[in-house]
Structure formats: structure tokens, C-alpha cells
Design a protein around this motif. Structure first.
Motif, PDB file in Angstrom:
ATOM      1  N   UNK A 298       0.827  -1.196   0.000  1.00 54.68           N
ATOM      2  CA  UNK A 298       0.000   0.000   0.000  1.00 54.68           C
ATOM      3  C   UNK A 298       0.867   1.253   0.000  1.00 54.68           C
ATOM      4  N   UNK A 299       0.364   2.300  -0.662  1.00 59.42           N
ATOM      5  CA  UNK A 299       0.992   3.616  -0.650  1.00 59.42           C
ATOM      6  C   UNK A 299      -0.117   4.657  -0.538  1.00 59.42           C
ATOM      7  N   UNK A 300       0.261   5.920  -0.606  1.00 59.93           N
ATOM      8  CA  UNK A 300      -0.742   6.975  -0.501  1.00 59.93           C
ATOM      9  C   UNK A 300      -1.722   6.959  -1.673  1.00 59.93           C
ATOM     10  N   UNK A 301      -1.318   6.355  -2.804  1.00 59.70           N
ATOM     11  CA  UNK A 301      -2.144   6.438  -4.004  1.00 59.70           C
ATOM     12  C   UNK A 301      -2.660   5.083  -4.481  1.00 59.70           C
ATOM     13  N   UNK A 302      -2.120   3.990  -3.943  1.00 55.06           N
ATOM     14  CA  UNK A 302      -2.479   2.697  -4.502  1.00 55.06           C
ATOM     15  C   UNK A 302      -2.425   1.603  -3.443  1.00 55.06           C
ATOM     16  N   UNK A 303      -3.170   0.517  -3.724  1.00 59.01           N
ATOM     17  CA  UNK A 303      -3.164  -0.663  -2.871  1.00 59.01           C
ATOM     18  C   UNK A 303      -3.185  -1.893  -3.764  1.00 59.01           C
TER      19      UNK A 303
END
Length: 425
Positions: A298-303
């Protein structure tokens, strides 16, 4: 006949060529020896010796003994007590432990040894060695340095205090005991500044980076159980990078059966140049199969979440992804069917991999290498451009829906897109 000289029940028949001096109760000389003494086959051994009051002192010991083992040193044997006591201080080359203890381990040891011996009898044999070895093998495992004490009997190998074993830049500290025919109990502390040296040698086939770890080996000597942990501040696995990683593992029959669990937690890294904040993997091992119960990034923009299995039996290895879900800027994509990826020593072959959603699809068929070069044929249908670009570059303003066919070449750092298609706004 050896027993005629030293007394007792020692057996051996030696051919001696040289000069021998008998004076009173002392025998001395400089001789070349061949033949057999107890368990030792002697091909050609030069000695400068003296024998007096049941004490044999060898000031010079040089030649070939125990098969192909070269020796250069000095020794002494005390025949005066209830059992023989002996000492050897020598440089050795190509020493095979099985020449002394037949049911032990095949070895090819080279370096310096200091040995204290107790008895020549199988029942009472005890060899205490201090090792300083280089470029050696033990049970077919390569070692570039071995430093410290070991104790050898006819049924077991003991590491009473830590023995240091080096393999390239990596170092291991070993304590415990190995019974040749039964069980073992070893504790190993590992300092691993270069995990690349273990490519193709672990259940994870393509490691890289550095780390530290601890492991125990217990159970049957022929196929032990493995349990422990690995921590890293720089780790690569199959093209995935983590700035921080902690893995724990518990695997029965590690060498052949491989039944167990692996848990991996990741922080601050990149999956094939796509950054992530946190990640995890939960794996089950069953012989050559690695069941991927869950992978999550996971990141701030995607999972990303996925599950599947890796078959390590064939070559190339086959990765089958049964479930895959990718969310980018709140737009969801998933696999239309199982995804098949062939993995070899250089990288991945994507075999018609397709992800998308009800009204959009992306199919990839081609090659991505561990060095981040690629040659992939793409087919896209109504794929939104903005979320995919955002994974790599948040500053590039481009939107719309792309359909068409093309190729993706070059590298992750400098990709080259060659696409023929259309963009609908």
C-alpha cells in the motif's frame, strides 16, 4: 609391525626408508614412511622423529596421508597412559573427515589446525581441533573461512563455543552438536552483508541486499527443521525492494520436504519502481510449492493485494496468481483469470497476463528482467491514463482512456513506449 615398537594393541604395517639411530632407550631418525597405521593410509610421509619412554616426538612431518591430504607440521604421541594422547600442529590441504570417521561428513579442508587427540580406539576417540581454514567444503557446502574450535568423536561433531564460518562477505557463528546418523541441534547467528551470494540456494531464489538473522536447526541430521528470523535495512526479492524488512520462518524438513510458514513485513520500498509505504507476505511451503496466502502493498495512491502459488520444481519456475486486486486513485482493477508468470535466473516471462475491470483491460505478454530491462507486448482497452502515470510520476498531467496495441521496451528508469492506438477524453 607398529605394535612391536610402541607396544599395546595398535595395529599397522609400515615401510620405512631412511636413517634410524638406536641409543640406549631412545630411537631417533629421519625416515620416509608408507603403509597403514590404525585408520591412516600413509602414501609418502617424511618424518624427523625420536621415541623415548613411550613418547614419540615428530619435529618434522611432511607428505601425503589419509588419501589426498597434504600435511606439513609437527606432532607428538604419548603411549605411556591407559589411552594414547597426541597433538598435531600443521598446515593441511584436502583433508576429508571421513578418512578418520567413516560415517561422518565428506569434507575438503585446507588451512591450519591445532589438534589434541584422546585415544585411537573408536569407542574412546576424541579429537579437539582449533581451525583456521580457507577455501574449503564441508558436506558439499563451500566455505571461504573457518575459525574456532570443534570436537570430533566417532558418532558426533560438537561446536562447544562459537565457530565462525565465512562465505564470501557473509559470516555465521555456529554452536551445538551434530550426530552423524541421528539428530542435530544447532544455533546459528548470521551477519549477511551481501545476500546476492545466496541466489539459487534458498527457498527464496533471488535474494539481494543485506541483513542479520538467527536460526536453529533441529531434528533429523539428514533433513533438519529450520526456525528463525531475518532483519534487513536493504532487501531485494524478485525485483521488490524494501528499505526495512523483518521475516520469520518455521520450516520442517528444510532440505527436502519443506513444510512450514514464512511471514514477511516490509516498509518503505518499491515494487518494480512503483513506490509503497508498507507491505506484507504470508507464505506456506509444501515441498516445491510456495502457497502465497496473501501479499499486500500500500501507498498513498495505490493498494495491491494478491494470492497464488509458486512451483519451484520445474525450470523455469512457474508463478500462478489466482487473485489480484489493484486500486489506483480509487479506481479498481483485478485479474480476469489466473495469471501465469515463468521465473528464471534472469527475470520474468509474462504469459498473456490480463488485468482490468468490467469496461477496461490491459494484457501484457513479454519479458521483464531483474536488471529492470524489459520487452513487453501490450494490448489495452479503455484504460484510464492518469492513475497509471501517477504511480510513477505525480507531476505529469495527462488524462483520458487509452486503447491500442504496442510495445514497452528499455528500462524502468528510461522506458520506451511504442503504442498504436487512440485516446478518448
Amino acid at each position: 609391525e607398529v605394535s612391536d615398537i610402541v607396544g599395546g594393541s595398535l595395529n599397522g604395517l609400515l615401510d620405512v626408508n631412511g636413517t634410524v639411530d638406536f641409543r640406549g632407550g631412545q630411537v631417533s631418525g629421519q625416515v620416509s614412511i608408507g603403509g597403514k597405521f590404525i585408520f591412516a593410509d600413509i602414501a609418502n610421509l617424511y618424518t624427523d622423529f625420536r621415541f623415548e619412554n613411550k613418547l614419540l616426538t615428530v619435529d618434522t612431518l611432511y607428505g601425503t596421508i589419509l588419501g589426498d591430504c597434504s600435511v606439513d607440521g609437527k606432532a607428538d604421541v604419548d603411549f605411556g597412559g591407559p589411552v594414547e594422547l597426541y597433538h598435531l600442529d600443521a598446515d593441511i590441504k584436502n583433508f576429508d573427515l571421513r578418512r578418520v570417521v567413516p560415517n561422518s561428513f565428506s569434507s575438503d579442508l585446507t588451512g591450519q589446525i591445532r589438534m589434541e587427540g584422546h585415544s585411537f580406539s573408536n569407542d574412546d576417540l576424541l579429537l579437539s581441533l582449533e581451525l583456521d581454514l580457507f577455501e574449503s567444503t564441508f558436506d558439499e557446502y563451500p566455505m571461504h573461512g573457518v575459525f574456532g574450535p570443534i570436537e570430533i568423536t566417532t558418532d558426533s561433531l560438537w561446536f562447544p563455543t562459537p565457530l565462525q564460518v565465512d562465505y564470501f562477505e557473509n559470516s555465521f557463528s555456529v554452536t551445538g552438536v551434530i550426530d552423524y546418523d541421528d539428530e542435530l541441534s544447532l544455533a546459528v547467528i548470521a551477519d549477511l552483508p551481501n545476500l546476492d551470494r545466496w541466489r539459487g540456494k534458498l527457498f527464496i531464489d533471488q535474494p539481494g541486499g543485506r541483513g542479520q538473522g538467527f536460526a536453529t536447526f533441529t531434528g533429523r541430521t539428514s533433513d533438519p527443521n529450520l526456525e528463525g528470523w531475518l532483519a534487513s535495512d536493504s532487501l531485494w526479492i524478485y525485483g521488490l525492494f524494501a528499505d526495512t524488512c523483518y521475516a520469520s520462518f518455521s520450516i520442517d524438513e528444510f532440505l527436502t520436504g519443506r513444510q512450514g510458514m514464512v511471514r514477511v513485513d516490509l516498509w518503505n520500498g518499491a515494487a518494480w519502481q512503483v513506490p509503497y509505504d508498507t507491505g506484507l507476505a504470508r507464505l506456506r511451503l509444501d515441498s516445491n510449492l510456495v502457497f502465497i496466502d496473501s501479499v499486500y502493498l500500500t501507498s498513498a495512491y495505490s493498494t495491491l493485494s494478491a494470492g497464488g502459488r509458486l512451483d519451484q520444481g520445474p525450470y523455469p519456475q512457474m508463478l500462478t496468481i489466482d487473485t489480484l486486486s489493484l486500486s489506483v486513485l480509487e479506481r479498481n482493477f483485478y485479474n480476469h483469470s489466473s495469471l501465469d508468470v515463468a521465473i528464471d535466473s534472469n527475470g520474468f516471462d509474462f504469459l498473456g497476463t490480463t488485468i482490468g475491470r468490467e469496461d477496461a483491460a490491459l494484457m501484457a505478454d513479454g519479458r521483464v528482467n531483474y536488471d529492470e530491462t524489459m520487452d513487453v507486448a501490450l494490448t489495452v482497452r479503455d484504460i484510464p491514463i492518469s492513475p497509471w502515470l501517477h504511480l510513477f510520476n505525480q507531476d505529469l498531467e495527462l488524462d483520458g482512456y487509452l486503447s491500442g496495441v504496442g510495445n514497452l521496451e528499455g528500462s524502468f528508469v528510461s522506458p520506451l513506449f511504442d503504442i498504436s492506438g487512440s485516446i478518448d477524453s
